[in-house]
Design a protein around this motif. Structure first.
Motif, short mmCIF file in Angstrom:
data_model
loop_
_atom_site.label_atom_id
_atom_site.label_comp_id
_atom_site.label_asym_id
_atom_site.label_seq_id
_atom_site.Cartn_x
_atom_site.Cartn_y
_atom_site.Cartn_z
N TYR A 197 -8.40 7.92 8.32
CA TYR A 197 -9.03 7.81 7.00
C TYR A 197 -9.91 8.99 6.62
O TYR A 197 -9.99 9.37 5.45
CB TYR A 197 -9.83 6.50 6.90
N LYS A 237 -8.76 -3.70 5.68
CA LYS A 237 -8.35 -2.39 5.16
C LYS A 237 -7.10 -1.96 5.90
O LYS A 237 -7.10 -1.83 7.12
CB LYS A 237 -9.50 -1.39 5.36
N HIS A 250 0.86 -1.19 0.00
CA HIS A 250 0.00 0.00 0.00
C HIS A 250 0.89 1.24 0.00
O HIS A 250 1.74 1.39 0.86
CB HIS A 250 -0.94 -0.01 1.20
N1 SER Z 1 -5.35 5.82 -0.54
C1 SER Z 1 -6.52 5.55 0.19
C2 SER Z 1 -6.88 4.10 0.03
O1 SER Z 1 -6.13 3.40 -0.60
C3 SER Z 1 -7.61 6.48 -0.22
O2 SER Z 1 -7.78 6.50 -1.62
O3 SER Z 1 -7.89 3.64 0.53
#
Ligand code: SER
Ligand code: ASP
Ligand code: ZN
Length: 387
Positions: free
Chosen positions: A295, A285, A125
Motif C-alpha cells: 500500500y 481493506k 476492486h
Molecule cells: N486504489 C487504492 C485503494 O483503493 C488507492 O487509492 O485504496
C-alpha cells in the motif's frame, strides 16, 4: 527492497511526508469536522467519527464541497454507461498520443459488474494485469456509471499503457516492469489527476460548458478527495500497521487496538462505537489480504503524480496546473513514453531526476494546495484545531 531501501528508511520517508503536510491536514480536518457536525446537528467532536465520512476507511473524503460533487454529472440520467466510461478513458490515451488498446484487451478483460442472478463471485476492486509480458494486458473492474469509476478507469488504463510501453525489444522480459511499483501507481494516479481537471471534464462532456465553480472550492474538493487525507491514511495507518504487523512485533491480541490507535493518532478519526479484538477491522481493506506490504506505493505515487503533473503543465503544456487539459496534446504522451518505455532498466532515482529535474519530494503537492492553506485558516479562525 525494490526501492533499494530498508524498512526503517521507508518508514522515515512516509513519516517525513506527513510532517510536511501536517499544517494543511490540520486545517482540512478542522474545516471538515465543523462542516460535518453542522450537517448532522451534533456538537463539534475532537476526532471525526468514522461514520460521518463517506468512505469506510476515511481515505477519500468525498461529497463535502457544495457545487463540486461531480457524481451529480456522471450517472445514468446524464447518459453515462459503464461502457462509455471505459471508452472515454481509451480516447483520452489516444488523444495524448498512445495507440488503441490491443483487441485482446476488450475480449479478455472483465470490466463490468456481475449480472444479477449470476452466482460467480468477483472481487470488484480494480486492477490491471500484464499476462504475457507482451501485448496481453487485461483489466479487472466492475465499472458503474459514477465519478469514482470515471477516475478509476483512467487509473487502470494508465497501468495498461505503462505495461505496453515497456514491452519493447530493448527491455528484457525480466525488466518489463515499472521503475518501482510506486511508479506504476504514479503513472496510473497521474492519469486520474489529469482527468479530474475541470477543462478536461468540460471537453469530454462530463461538465456542461457553462459549469462554473469557485476555484478554491474545486481545490478544496480535490485536496479532500484525492490527496491530503489519503496521505494520513496510506502513509499513516496502512503503512504503520503493516510495518508493525510484518516487521515489528505486533501482539496477536492487539491487531485491532493498534489499528484504531493509528486511525485516531494519525488520521484524527474514531470508530462509531468501541471496537475490540473479536474483530480485525484492517482486514476489511482488500490490500491487507491480497496485496501485502504494497500500500505504501500509493502514497509515493500520490507524491509523484504532483511532481509529474507540475512538470507537464509548466514545461510541456504551459498551462496552469490547477486548470489543465492534457487531451489533444500528443507531446504529453511523447514525454511520458520517454520514461515509461524504460521499464525497470534504470534506478528509479535517476529516472525521476531525468524526467522531472528533481528528487522525490512533496514540493509540488504542497505548492499545488498552497492557496488552500490561507483560505482554510480564514474559515477556521477561532475554531479548535486538532484532536
Ligand atoms: N486504489 C487504492 C485503494 O483503493 C488507492 O487509492 O485504496
Ligand atoms: N486502483 C486500485 C487501487 O489502487 C487498484 C490498482 O492499483 O490498480 O487499489
Ligand atoms: Zn493502481
Amino acid at each position: 527492497a525494490k526501492h533499494g531501501m530498508s524498512t526503517e528508511e521507508m518508514l522515515k520517508l512516509h513519516r517525513d511526508f506527513l510532517t510536511v503536510l501536517k499544517p494543511l491536514y490540520l486545517q482540512l480536518h478542522t474545516w471538515a469536522k465543523y462542516e460535518l457536525a453542522k450537517k448532522y446537528g451534533q456538537p463539534v467532536p475532537k476526532a471525526i467519527p468514522a461514520h460521518w465520512i463517506n468512505n469506510r476507511w476515511s481515505q477519500e473524503w468525498t461529497g463535502m464541497v457544495e457545487g463540486v460533487d461531480f457524481d451529480a454529472f456522471v450517472n445514468k440520467e446524464k447518459g453515462w454507461t459503464s461502457e462509455k466510461i471505459v471508452k472515454t478513458a481509451e480516447s483520452f490515451f489516444q488523444s495524448i498520443g498512445f495507440p488503441k488498446l490491443p483487441e485482446s484487451f476488450w475480449q479478455k478483460s472483465d470490466l463490468y459488474p456481475v449480472k444479477p442472478g449470476d452466482t460467480r463471485k468477483k472481487n470488484s476492486h480494480a486492477s490491471c494485469w500484464h499476462i504475457d509480458l507482451d501485448q496481453d494486458v487485461r483489466s479487472l473492474m466492475s465499472v458503474e456509471p459514477n465519478f469514482q469509476w470515471f477516475g478509476t478507469a483512467h487509473h487502470e488504463m494508465g497501468h495498461g499503457y505503462y505495461q505496453l510501453a515497456y514491452s519493447n525489444p530493448s527491455v528484457p522480459p525480466l525488466l518489463r516492469d515499472s521503475a518501482t511499483t510506486a511508479f506504476h501507481e504514479g503513472m496510473a494516479e497521474l492519469m486520474s489527476l489529469a482527468t479530474r481537471q475541470v477543462p478536461y471534464l468540460k471537453a469530454t462532456g462530463v461538465l456542461p460548458a457553462e459549469y462554473k465553480a469557485d476555484p478554491i472550492k474545486v481545490l478544496l474538493a480535490e485536496a479532500l478527495e484525492t490527496a491530503i487525507p489519503f496521505m494520513y491514511w496510506g502513509s499513516g495507518t496502512m503503512t504503520e500497521w503493516e510495518a508493525d504487523f510484518y516487521a515489528g512485533n505486533m501482539p496477536a491480541d492487539q491487531m485491532n487496538a493498534r489499528w484504531w490507535k493509528m486511525v485516531h493518532d494519525l488520521q484524527g478519526v474514531e470508530p462509531p462505537s468501541p471496537r475490540d479484538e473479536h474483530y480485525c477491522d484492517p482486514a476489511t481493506k482488500t490490500h491487507i489480504n491480497d496485496a501485502p506490504g504494497y500500500y505504501f506505493n500509493y502514497n509515493i505515487a500520490f507524491v509523484l503524480k504532483f511532481q509529474f503533473h507540475d512538470y507537464i503543465c509548466k514545461h510541456i503544456l504551459k498551462q496552469d496546473p490547477h486548470a489543465a487539459n492534457y487531451a489533444g496534446h500528443p507531446e504529453v504522451g511523447k514525454y511520458l513514453e520517454t520514461w515509461l518505455k524504460k521499464g525497470a532498466t534504470e534506478d528509479w532515482r535517476k529516472l525521476l531526476k531525468d524526467a522531472t529535474g528533481e528528487e522525490l519530494s512533496t514540493r509540488a503537492m504542497a505548492e499545488y494546495f498552497a492557496p488552500l492553506q490561507k483560505w482554510l485558516e480564514k474559515q477556521n479562525k477561532g475554531r479548535q484545531i486538532g484532536w
